[in-house]
Design a protein around this motif. Structure first.
Motif, PDB file in Angstrom:
ATOM      1  N   THR A 147      14.289  -0.770 -17.321  1.00  0.00           N
ATOM      2  CA  THR A 147      13.448  -1.686 -18.345  1.00  0.00           C
ATOM      3  C   THR A 147      12.657  -1.238 -19.076  1.00  0.00           C
ATOM      4  N   ALA A 148      11.316  -1.621 -19.898  1.00  0.00           N
ATOM      5  CA  ALA A 148       9.946  -2.109 -20.241  1.00  0.00           C
ATOM      6  C   ALA A 148       9.576  -2.345 -18.845  1.00  0.00           C
ATOM      7  N   ASP A 149       9.509  -3.422 -18.328  1.00  0.00           N
ATOM      8  CA  ASP A 149       9.338  -3.896 -17.113  1.00  0.00           C
ATOM      9  C   ASP A 149       9.134  -3.290 -15.840  1.00  0.00           C
ATOM     10  N   ASP A 150       9.930  -2.581 -15.760  1.00  0.00           N
ATOM     11  CA  ASP A 150       9.957  -1.359 -14.622  1.00  0.00           C
ATOM     12  C   ASP A 150       9.273  -0.486 -14.779  1.00  0.00           C
ATOM     13  N   VAL A 151       8.624   0.556 -15.524  1.00  0.00           N
ATOM     14  CA  VAL A 151       8.345   1.529 -16.127  1.00  0.00           C
ATOM     15  C   VAL A 151       6.392   0.671 -15.524  1.00  0.00           C
ATOM     16  N   PHE A 152       6.649  -0.526 -16.575  1.00  0.00           N
ATOM     17  CA  PHE A 152       4.761  -0.785 -15.966  1.00  0.00           C
ATOM     18  C   PHE A 152       4.910  -1.181 -14.324  1.00  0.00           C
ATOM     19  N   GLN A 153       6.154  -1.433 -14.334  1.00  0.00           N
ATOM     20  CA  GLN A 153       5.662  -1.731 -12.740  1.00  0.00           C
ATOM     21  C   GLN A 153       5.211  -0.174 -11.596  1.00  0.00           C
ATOM     22  N   VAL A 154       6.087   0.342 -12.127  1.00  0.00           N
ATOM     23  CA  VAL A 154       5.296   2.152 -11.898  1.00  0.00           C
ATOM     24  C   VAL A 154       4.907   1.902 -12.051  1.00  0.00           C
ATOM     25  N   GLN A 155       4.268   2.283 -13.012  1.00  0.00           N
ATOM     26  CA  GLN A 155       2.702   2.635 -13.848  1.00  0.00           C
ATOM     27  C   GLN A 155       1.934   2.181 -12.606  1.00  0.00           C
ATOM     28  N   LEU A 156       1.842   0.663 -11.803  1.00  0.00           N
ATOM     29  CA  LEU A 156       1.564  -0.199 -11.341  1.00  0.00           C
ATOM     30  C   LEU A 156       1.132   1.024  -9.802  1.00  0.00           C
ATOM     31  N   LEU A 157       2.626   0.959  -9.178  1.00  0.00           N
ATOM     32  CA  LEU A 157       2.876   1.531  -8.002  1.00  0.00           C
ATOM     33  C   LEU A 157       1.792   3.054  -8.320  1.00  0.00           C
ATOM     34  N   ARG A 158       1.753   3.636  -9.542  1.00  0.00           N
ATOM     35  CA  ARG A 158       1.370   4.825  -9.579  1.00  0.00           C
ATOM     36  C   ARG A 158      -0.176   4.844  -9.444  1.00  0.00           C
ATOM     37  N   ARG A 159      -1.170   4.014  -9.074  1.00  0.00           N
ATOM     38  CA  ARG A 159      -2.661   3.381  -8.930  1.00  0.00           C
ATOM     39  C   ARG A 159      -2.857   3.179  -7.541  1.00  0.00           C
ATOM     40  N   GLU A 160      -1.478   2.686  -7.126  1.00  0.00           N
ATOM     41  CA  GLU A 160      -1.683   2.388  -5.600  1.00  0.00           C
ATOM     42  C   GLU A 160      -0.962   3.467  -4.720  1.00  0.00           C
ATOM     43  N   VAL A 161      -0.631   4.594  -5.060  1.00  0.00           N
ATOM     44  CA  VAL A 161       0.384   5.583  -4.457  1.00  0.00           C
ATOM     45  C   VAL A 161      -2.178   6.735  -4.486  1.00  0.00           C
ATOM     46  N   ARG A 162      -1.619   6.495  -5.794  1.00  0.00           N
ATOM     47  CA  ARG A 162      -3.457   7.647  -6.169  1.00  0.00           C
ATOM     48  C   ARG A 162      -4.425   6.576  -5.069  1.00  0.00           C
ATOM     49  N   MET A 163      -4.500   5.558  -5.400  1.00  0.00           N
ATOM     50  CA  MET A 163      -5.656   5.345  -3.824  1.00  0.00           C
ATOM     51  C   MET A 163      -5.414   5.964  -2.642  1.00  0.00           C
ATOM     52  N   ILE A 164      -4.040   5.608  -2.168  1.00  0.00           N
ATOM     53  CA  ILE A 164      -3.294   6.141  -1.299  1.00  0.00           C
ATOM     54  C   ILE A 164      -3.902   7.720  -0.986  1.00  0.00           C
ATOM     55  N   LEU A 165      -3.739   8.474  -1.513  1.00  0.00           N
ATOM     56  CA  LEU A 165      -3.902  10.014  -1.766  1.00  0.00           C
ATOM     57  C   LEU A 165      -5.634  10.323  -1.774  1.00  0.00           C
ATOM     58  N   GLU A 166      -6.289   9.614  -2.633  1.00  0.00           N
ATOM     59  CA  GLU A 166      -7.919   9.045  -2.065  1.00  0.00           C
ATOM     60  C   GLU A 166      -8.654   8.766  -0.868  1.00  0.00           C
ATOM     61  N   THR A 167      -7.892   8.083   0.416  1.00  0.00           N
ATOM     62  CA  THR A 167      -8.700   6.954   1.019  1.00  0.00           C
ATOM     63  C   THR A 167      -9.450   8.840   2.035  1.00  0.00           C
ATOM     64  N   GLU A 168     -10.543   8.013   2.482  1.00  0.00           N
ATOM     65  CA  GLU A 168     -11.546   8.904   3.213  1.00  0.00           C
ATOM     66  C   GLU A 168     -11.006   8.951   4.162  1.00  0.00           C
ATOM     67  N   THR A 169     -10.239   8.261   4.999  1.00  0.00           N
ATOM     68  CA  THR A 169      -9.981   8.270   6.205  1.00  0.00           C
ATOM     69  C   THR A 169      -8.234   8.528   6.790  1.00  0.00           C
ATOM     70  N   GLU A 170      -7.528   8.491   7.467  1.00  0.00           N
ATOM     71  CA  GLU A 170      -6.529   8.910   8.668  1.00  0.00           C
ATOM     72  C   GLU A 170      -6.212   7.153   8.402  1.00  0.00           C
ATOM     73  N   ASP A 171      -6.926   6.165   8.683  1.00  0.00           N
ATOM     74  CA  ASP A 171      -6.482   5.192   9.227  1.00  0.00           C
ATOM     75  C   ASP A 171      -6.017   4.013   7.771  1.00  0.00           C
ATOM     76  N   GLN A 172      -7.215   4.636   6.766  1.00  0.00           N
ATOM     77  CA  GLN A 172      -7.519   3.894   5.703  1.00  0.00           C
ATOM     78  C   GLN A 172      -5.761   4.168   4.670  1.00  0.00           C
ATOM     79  N   ALA A 173      -5.701   5.879   5.400  1.00  0.00           N
ATOM     80  CA  ALA A 173      -4.233   6.077   4.519  1.00  0.00           C
ATOM     81  C   ALA A 173      -2.745   5.557   5.256  1.00  0.00           C
ATOM     82  N   VAL A 174      -2.685   5.438   6.576  1.00  0.00           N
ATOM     83  CA  VAL A 174      -1.926   4.921   7.184  1.00  0.00           C
ATOM     84  C   VAL A 174      -1.333   3.192   6.775  1.00  0.00           C
ATOM     85  N   ALA A 175      -3.170   2.738   6.793  1.00  0.00           N
ATOM     86  CA  ALA A 175      -2.546   1.007   6.375  1.00  0.00           C
ATOM     87  C   ALA A 175      -2.340   0.947   5.063  1.00  0.00           C
TER      88      ALA A 175
END
Length: 194
Positions: free
Chosen positions: A58-86
């Protein structure tokens, strides 16, 4: 959804692909603008979440996956291993249950992480990505989370290649663009006019 613990590369590839559908990365706008594009994205990568077993996104699924996309990007951009794991732990807790042993096609057993019954599409994908990114950190190291080296690209990725030398978020797009530019730069003015 049943997430195999030993196959982190598939989940990491889908996570990378999802992050790079963002208008932050793409020059042609959002790569996941509607339910049809989300359906195609998942089908192209053979991802079959339980949340979509008997319905379309649904459109809501799309919106939620777009928000998830931001979270995943933040993990891939973490500076430390501990931040990535958290960050990856936060994703897994959204829907992942405890690991279980399931029969393997070869007659042995394999570890899997099932997702909670009734979990949303975004939560199932979060669990898949969390497990995969934890697998990358454990098996390959945090230094495999990288930014694309193509000039002007803002893509990020998890490099799960054997040699660990991947340089581009989307090798067939960014890598090809850089190779073409390098080829043109090597051409002499004389050979370019032929």
């Amino acid at each position: 959804m049943d997430i195999p613990l030993t196959d982190y590369t598939t989940g990491a590839a889908v996570a990378t692909d999802l992050v790079n559908t963002s208008p932050t990365v793409r020059t042609a706008g959002d790569g996941l603008p509607d339910p049809e594009s989300l359906t195609a994205f998942l089908a192209d990568r053979a991802v079959r979440p339980d949340a979509l077993a008997d319905r379309e996104p649904t459109a809501d699924d799309v919106f939620q996956v777009q928000l998830l996309r931001r979270e995943v990007r933040m993990i891939l951009e973490t500076e430390t291993e501990d931040q990535a794991v958290a960050g990856a732990h936060v994703l897994t807790r959204r829907a992942a249950l405890g690991p279980v042993l399931r029969p393997a096609p070869d007659g042995g057993w394999r570890w899997h992480v099932p997702t909670a019954p009734g979990a949303s599409l975004a939560d199932e994908l979060a669990a898949l990505f969390g497990v995969a990114l934890l697998g990358v950190v454990r098996a390959l190291g945090h230094d495999r989370f990288r930014a694309c080296e193509a000039p002007g690209c803002r893509g990020v990725f998890a490099d799960t290649s054997r040699a660990g030398r991947r340089r581009y978020c989307t090798p067939e797009r960014c890598g090809n663009r850089v190779n073409v530019a390098n080829h043109r730069a090597r051409q002499t003015p004389e050979s370019a006019t032929r």
